[in-house]
Design an enzyme around this catalytic site. Structure first.
Site, mmCIF file in Angstrom:
data_model
loop_
_atom_site.group_PDB
_atom_site.id
_atom_site.type_symbol
_atom_site.label_atom_id
_atom_site.label_comp_id
_atom_site.label_asym_id
_atom_site.label_seq_id
_atom_site.Cartn_x
_atom_site.Cartn_y
_atom_site.Cartn_z
ATOM 1 N N GLY A 130 26.262 23.681 58.214
ATOM 2 C CA GLY A 130 26.541 23.329 56.954
ATOM 3 C C GLY A 130 27.896 23.943 56.516
ATOM 4 O O GLY A 130 28.834 23.415 57.053
ATOM 5 N N ILE A 167 25.442 13.283 55.897
ATOM 6 C CA ILE A 167 26.859 12.833 55.762
ATOM 7 C C ILE A 167 26.938 11.657 54.759
ATOM 8 O O ILE A 167 26.042 10.676 54.854
ATOM 9 C CB ILE A 167 27.352 11.965 57.198
ATOM 10 C CG1 ILE A 167 27.343 13.291 58.205
ATOM 11 C CG2 ILE A 167 28.801 11.663 57.184
ATOM 12 C CD1 ILE A 167 27.912 14.416 57.874
ATOM 13 N N GLN A 286 17.920 26.979 14.415
ATOM 14 C CA GLN A 286 18.653 27.797 15.269
ATOM 15 C C GLN A 286 18.641 27.874 16.559
ATOM 16 O O GLN A 286 19.665 27.851 17.407
ATOM 17 C CB GLN A 286 18.679 29.247 14.433
ATOM 18 C CG GLN A 286 19.844 29.920 14.891
ATOM 19 C CD GLN A 286 19.651 31.514 14.236
ATOM 20 O OE1 GLN A 286 18.746 32.250 14.796
ATOM 21 N NE2 GLN A 286 20.437 31.888 13.435
ATOM 22 N N GLU A 374 30.204 20.179 49.947
ATOM 23 C CA GLU A 374 31.807 20.630 50.022
ATOM 24 C C GLU A 374 31.692 22.174 49.861
ATOM 25 O O GLU A 374 32.549 22.775 49.208
ATOM 26 C CB GLU A 374 32.387 19.743 48.892
ATOM 27 C CG GLU A 374 32.585 18.391 49.558
ATOM 28 C CD GLU A 374 33.523 17.929 48.510
ATOM 29 O OE1 GLU A 374 34.643 18.167 48.152
ATOM 30 O OE2 GLU A 374 33.153 16.607 48.106
ATOM 31 N N GLU A 378 26.997 29.758 47.006
ATOM 32 C CA GLU A 378 26.875 31.042 47.857
ATOM 33 C C GLU A 378 28.052 31.369 48.600
ATOM 34 O O GLU A 378 28.774 32.393 48.714
ATOM 35 C CB GLU A 378 25.558 31.307 48.502
ATOM 36 C CG GLU A 378 24.385 31.469 47.775
ATOM 37 C CD GLU A 378 23.730 30.316 47.131
ATOM 38 O OE1 GLU A 378 23.101 30.108 46.089
ATOM 39 O OE2 GLU A 378 24.317 28.808 47.819
#
Length: 445
Positions: A130, A167, A286, A374, A378
């Protein structure tokens, strides 16, 4: 242009117009089955002139503006994520053609992509590779003789064999920008980019059923023939083509995420203001109001980092040595922030947000993928760290050179600046950025 990352009145008006266009496109987008390429939507995006903001549509094929691309993607993502994704995938798939294509390749494909008549796809990922560019296994076997006029002895053609997967726009695209191993050098430096029309013999595809609602598929290459006319750039330089494309589009992935985060935030503000709870409204609690404040602050921080990366890209004409780091930072922060903001919005809305057809149900499915494609989060962290140390090393070397020059005096001028037979190196524009991209991404895309 921007001043301190504040949009001009014209840019703000354009963004508002884009949000309205997104609302108008939403009914058309809703007609398309999940997981399919929406050609009617693409044609409408072309008719509106929006695709031409992401794909150069006519000679001289000027580079698209990174900031315009970010504003476009953020605004469409806010009101019609399907339209945003359709547009972005056209730009990404055609990006290598705009960057490194021949005059013939550009004339054949870019106007059709910008008009929505042709569908483009960026084919990088593989079952075992990848973000790891060094592990690309799609093999380009030399086919035919070598060119007599090429000192490198590269072949006249190749046969592509292997698999690409995950893809976007596959298997329905009209052409693919494919990255294959040609072996000029080890690792990323042995990768070449090709433009492969979908009707090439030996190319087959199957759709994938994914969480994200847009089209993704697997491509099988069974000795698919390609020639030098299909090269995008030169043999062995495909990694740089991919990196230049990703450096342009990564900030805009962050913009896509920011648009979704803003949509989730605005929906949460409206819901918390009107939802009765415990004798008041949710906004009176809150815990809820503080969470809304945190969502808004993080969304704005991500937006500014995206704009900064885009402005840096435009300001250096895509050649800045720090673009890889800036793009990675923008994508990392924005996509991680959007995931958190959308998740918090679901929590504020409760079970209703999980019902099929709810805005947040759709965003919840959309927002997960950008943290992976893309370049996964990591990988962005690894790239950022590597770039930080590279920049630190360059600063240290610069300081050392300055100290040597300051302390050398007359003696420093006695020897020649360049050894006998050596040539002074003059890098072309963008060469430093290209070397930085190679070094930063030698293993990771």
């Amino acid at each position: 242009m921007t001043t301190a990352f504040a949009l001009t009145p014209q840019q703000r008006a354009w963004c508002a117009r884009l949000r309205t266009l997104g609302e108008q496109l939403a009914p058309l987008a809703a007609r398309c089955e999940d997981g399919r390429v929406d050609r009617p939507l693409l044609r409408e995006l072309g008719t509106l002139g929006l695709l031409a903001r992401a794909v150069p549509a006519a000679p001289p094929w000027r580079r698209v503006s990174a900031l315009d691309l970010c504003l476009l993607r953020e605004s469409l993502a806010y009101s019609c994520p399907q339209a945003e994704t359709a547009l972005a995938l056209q730009g990404l798939g055609a990006g290598p053609v705009a960057d490194a294509g021949t005059a013939e390749q550009r004339a054949r494909w870019l106007p059709a992509v910008a008009a929505g008549r042709a569908v483009a796809a960026f084919a990088l990922s593989e079952p075992g590779a990848g973000s790891d560019a060094a592990a690309l296994a799609l093999h380009a076997e030399p086919d035919g003789g070598t060119r007599a006029d090429d000192p490198a002895g590269s072949p006249e053609g190749w046969r592509l064999t292997g698999t690409k997967t995950w893809i976007s726009n596959a298997p329905w695209a009209d052409f693919y920008t494919v990255f294959a191993r040609t072996g000029e050098a080890p690792g990323a430096r042995g990768v070449t980019a090709f433009l492969v029309p979908a009707d090439r013999p030996g190319l087959h595809g199957e759709p994938l059923d994914m969480l994200a609602p847009h089209a993704l598929g697997t491509l099988t290459f069974d000795a698919v023939p390609v020639t030098r006319a299909d090269l995008l750039g030169t043999p062995g330089a495909g990694f740089r083509v991919a990196m230049r494309t990703l450096n342009l589009f990564r900030p805009s992935v962050g913009a896509f995420a920011v648009g979704m985060a803003q949509a989730a935030l605005d929906a949460s503000l409206e819901h918390a203001d009107g939802r009765a709870a415990f004798g008041g409204t949710l906004r009176d609690l809150q815990s809820v109001s503080h969470r809304l404040a945190e969502m808004a602050t993080r969304t704005e921080a991500a937006r500014l980092l995206v704009y900064a990366a885009a402005c840096a890209y435009d300001g250096s004409d895509g050649a800045g040595a720090d673009l890889a780091r800036r793009s990675a930072m923008a994508k990392l922060l924005a996509t991680e922030t959007a995931q958190d903001v959308v998740d918090a919005a679901v929590q504020i809305h409760g079970a209703a947000a999980l019902q099929r057809g709810h805005l947040l149900e759709h965003l919840y499915r959309e927002v997960r993928a950008p943290r992976i494609y893309e370049g996964a989060s990591e990988v962005q962290r690894s790239l950022i760290a590597k770039e930080l140390y590279r920049e630190r090393s360059e600063r240290s070397e610069g300081c050392s050179d300055a100290r040597d020059a300051a302390s050398g005096g007359a003696g420093a001028e006695e020897g020649p600046a360049v050894g006998a037979g050596e040539a002074v190196r003059h890098d072309p524009p963008g060469a430093a950025a290209g070397r930085a991209a190679d070094e930063a991404g030698e293993e990771h895309l």
